[in-house]
Design a protein around this motif. Structure first.
Motif, PDB file in Angstrom:
ATOM      1  N   SER A  54      -2.008  -0.238  19.478  1.00  0.00           N
ATOM      2  CA  SER A  54      -1.503  -1.453  20.113  1.00  0.00           C
ATOM      3  C   SER A  54      -0.878  -2.425  19.113  1.00  0.00           C
ATOM      4  O   SER A  54      -0.243  -3.392  19.509  1.00  0.00           O
ATOM      5  CB  SER A  54      -2.644  -2.181  20.832  1.00  0.00           C
ATOM      6  OG  SER A  54      -3.250  -1.348  21.785  1.00  0.00           O
ATOM      7  N   SER A  55      -1.082  -2.186  17.828  1.00  0.00           N
ATOM      8  CA  SER A  55      -0.575  -3.125  16.823  1.00  0.00           C
ATOM      9  C   SER A  55       0.927  -2.954  16.640  1.00  0.00           C
ATOM     10  O   SER A  55       1.508  -1.937  17.019  1.00  0.00           O
ATOM     11  CB  SER A  55      -1.295  -2.916  15.489  1.00  0.00           C
ATOM     12  OG  SER A  55      -0.986  -1.649  14.957  1.00  0.00           O
ATOM     13  N   LYS A  56       1.529  -3.969  16.045  1.00  0.00           N
ATOM     14  CA  LYS A  56       2.974  -3.913  15.858  1.00  0.00           C
ATOM     15  C   LYS A  56       3.329  -2.873  14.796  1.00  0.00           C
ATOM     16  O   LYS A  56       2.541  -2.580  13.899  1.00  0.00           O
ATOM     17  CB  LYS A  56       3.536  -5.290  15.497  1.00  0.00           C
ATOM     18  CG  LYS A  56       3.166  -5.791  14.139  1.00  0.00           C
ATOM     19  CD  LYS A  56       3.829  -7.136  13.881  1.00  0.00           C
ATOM     20  CE  LYS A  56       3.687  -7.482  12.403  1.00  0.00           C
ATOM     21  NZ  LYS A  56       4.448  -8.629  12.035  1.00  0.00           N
ATOM     22  N   LEU A  57       4.514  -2.337  14.912  1.00  0.00           N
ATOM     23  CA  LEU A  57       4.976  -1.313  13.997  1.00  0.00           C
ATOM     24  C   LEU A  57       5.261  -1.912  12.626  1.00  0.00           C
ATOM     25  O   LEU A  57       5.665  -3.067  12.499  1.00  0.00           O
ATOM     26  CB  LEU A  57       6.244  -0.659  14.527  1.00  0.00           C
ATOM     27  CG  LEU A  57       6.090   0.145  15.820  1.00  0.00           C
ATOM     28  CD1 LEU A  57       7.440   0.681  16.269  1.00  0.00           C
ATOM     29  CD2 LEU A  57       5.113   1.282  15.629  1.00  0.00           C
ATOM     30  N   THR A  58       5.039  -1.105  11.598  1.00  0.00           N
ATOM     31  CA  THR A  58       5.358  -1.500  10.225  1.00  0.00           C
ATOM     32  C   THR A  58       6.261  -0.426   9.631  1.00  0.00           C
ATOM     33  O   THR A  58       6.590   0.564  10.299  1.00  0.00           O
ATOM     34  CB  THR A  58       4.084  -1.626   9.373  1.00  0.00           C
ATOM     35  OG1 THR A  58       3.432  -0.357   9.335  1.00  0.00           O
ATOM     36  CG2 THR A  58       3.141  -2.674   9.938  1.00  0.00           C
ATOM     37  N   ALA A  59       6.610  -0.600   8.391  1.00  0.00           N
ATOM     38  CA  ALA A  59       7.451   0.391   7.721  1.00  0.00           C
ATOM     39  C   ALA A  59       6.685   1.714   7.602  1.00  0.00           C
ATOM     40  O   ALA A  59       5.461   1.711   7.451  1.00  0.00           O
ATOM     41  CB  ALA A  59       7.842  -0.112   6.336  1.00  0.00           C
ATOM     42  N   PRO A  60       7.390   2.833   7.680  1.00  0.00           N
ATOM     43  CA  PRO A  60       6.719   4.133   7.540  1.00  0.00           C
ATOM     44  C   PRO A  60       6.046   4.253   6.165  1.00  0.00           C
ATOM     45  O   PRO A  60       6.531   3.702   5.175  1.00  0.00           O
ATOM     46  CB  PRO A  60       7.846   5.146   7.665  1.00  0.00           C
ATOM     47  CG  PRO A  60       8.994   4.410   8.259  1.00  0.00           C
ATOM     48  CD  PRO A  60       8.818   2.965   7.910  1.00  0.00           C
ATOM     49  N   ALA A  61       4.945   4.965   6.116  1.00  0.00           N
ATOM     50  CA  ALA A  61       4.241   5.203   4.854  1.00  0.00           C
ATOM     51  C   ALA A  61       4.917   6.371   4.150  1.00  0.00           C
ATOM     52  O   ALA A  61       5.047   7.457   4.707  1.00  0.00           O
ATOM     53  CB  ALA A  61       2.776   5.512   5.119  1.00  0.00           C
ATOM     54  N   GLY A  62       5.329   6.130   2.930  1.00  0.00           N
ATOM     55  CA  GLY A  62       6.009   7.164   2.154  1.00  0.00           C
ATOM     56  C   GLY A  62       5.110   7.735   1.076  1.00  0.00           C
ATOM     57  O   GLY A  62       3.916   7.440   0.995  1.00  0.00           O
ATOM     58  N   ALA A  63       5.692   8.544   0.222  1.00  0.00           N
ATOM     59  CA  ALA A  63       4.949   9.214  -0.842  1.00  0.00           C
ATOM     60  C   ALA A  63       4.296   8.206  -1.788  1.00  0.00           C
ATOM     61  O   ALA A  63       3.168   8.416  -2.246  1.00  0.00           O
ATOM     62  CB  ALA A  63       5.876  10.143  -1.609  1.00  0.00           C
ATOM     63  N   ALA A  64       4.982   7.098  -2.080  1.00  0.00           N
ATOM     64  CA  ALA A  64       4.427   6.089  -2.990  1.00  0.00           C
ATOM     65  C   ALA A  64       3.159   5.465  -2.400  1.00  0.00           C
ATOM     66  O   ALA A  64       2.187   5.214  -3.129  1.00  0.00           O
ATOM     67  CB  ALA A  64       5.468   5.007  -3.271  1.00  0.00           C
ATOM     68  N   TYR A  65       3.147   5.236  -1.107  1.00  0.00           N
ATOM     69  CA  TYR A  65       1.960   4.670  -0.464  1.00  0.00           C
ATOM     70  C   TYR A  65       0.769   5.603  -0.642  1.00  0.00           C
ATOM     71  O   TYR A  65      -0.320   5.180  -1.020  1.00  0.00           O
ATOM     72  CB  TYR A  65       2.220   4.406   1.025  1.00  0.00           C
ATOM     73  CG  TYR A  65       0.964   4.101   1.794  1.00  0.00           C
ATOM     74  CD1 TYR A  65       0.387   2.838   1.736  1.00  0.00           C
ATOM     75  CD2 TYR A  65       0.337   5.076   2.559  1.00  0.00           C
ATOM     76  CE1 TYR A  65      -0.781   2.552   2.412  1.00  0.00           C
ATOM     77  CE2 TYR A  65      -0.838   4.803   3.243  1.00  0.00           C
ATOM     78  CZ  TYR A  65      -1.388   3.542   3.174  1.00  0.00           C
ATOM     79  OH  TYR A  65      -2.550   3.274   3.852  1.00  0.00           O
ATOM     80  N   PHE A  66       0.970   6.893  -0.360  1.00  0.00           N
ATOM     81  CA  PHE A  66      -0.135   7.842  -0.456  1.00  0.00           C
ATOM     82  C   PHE A  66      -0.569   8.056  -1.901  1.00  0.00           C
ATOM     83  O   PHE A  66      -1.758   8.240  -2.178  1.00  0.00           O
ATOM     84  CB  PHE A  66       0.231   9.163   0.224  1.00  0.00           C
ATOM     85  CG  PHE A  66       0.262   9.034   1.719  1.00  0.00           C
ATOM     86  CD1 PHE A  66      -0.901   8.905   2.453  1.00  0.00           C
ATOM     87  CD2 PHE A  66       1.467   8.999   2.399  1.00  0.00           C
ATOM     88  CE1 PHE A  66      -0.880   8.758   3.831  1.00  0.00           C
ATOM     89  CE2 PHE A  66       1.510   8.857   3.781  1.00  0.00           C
ATOM     90  CZ  PHE A  66       0.332   8.733   4.492  1.00  0.00           C
ATOM     91  N   ALA A  67       0.351   7.978  -2.849  1.00  0.00           N
ATOM     92  CA  ALA A  67      -0.012   8.084  -4.268  1.00  0.00           C
ATOM     93  C   ALA A  67      -0.896   6.907  -4.674  1.00  0.00           C
ATOM     94  O   ALA A  67      -1.909   7.086  -5.368  1.00  0.00           O
ATOM     95  CB  ALA A  67       1.242   8.149  -5.131  1.00  0.00           C
ATOM     96  N   SER A  68      -0.536   5.688  -4.231  1.00  0.00           N
ATOM     97  CA  SER A  68      -1.361   4.524  -4.579  1.00  0.00           C
ATOM     98  C   SER A  68      -2.717   4.585  -3.882  1.00  0.00           C
ATOM     99  O   SER A  68      -3.730   4.179  -4.451  1.00  0.00           O
ATOM    100  CB  SER A  68      -0.642   3.220  -4.243  1.00  0.00           C
ATOM    101  OG  SER A  68      -0.570   3.021  -2.848  1.00  0.00           O
TER     102      SER A  68
END
Length: 79
Positions: A54-68
């Protein structure tokens, strides 16, 4: 601790007794408490999923997000 008595048909009572023996519970009460805890966890997870959906959409999670994310988990594990 409060007490609750329940009535079960013979087939369900046999099933509970079998699960207590097979899965290493000391009593049928321990088995029922475990079922209730799992149901609470399931309902909590369902609520979190609905809240997230139900929450608002945000930017897609990319490789950098998962690495961090992996790095944060690894740092905590080393502590």
């Amino acid at each position: 601790m409060s007490t609750m008595n329940i009535s079960l048909p013979d087939s369900l009572k046999s099933f509970v007794d079998e699960q207590v023996t097979r899965r290493g519970f000391g009593t049928s009460s321990e088995y029922v408490r475990e079922l209730i805890r799992k149901d609470q966890d399931r309902l909590h997870l369902r609520g979190l999923l609905i809240e997230g959906a139900s929450s608002k959409l945000t930017a897609p999670a990319g490789a950098a997000y998962f690495a961090s994310l992996r790095e944060r988990v690894n740092r905590r594990a080393r502590r």
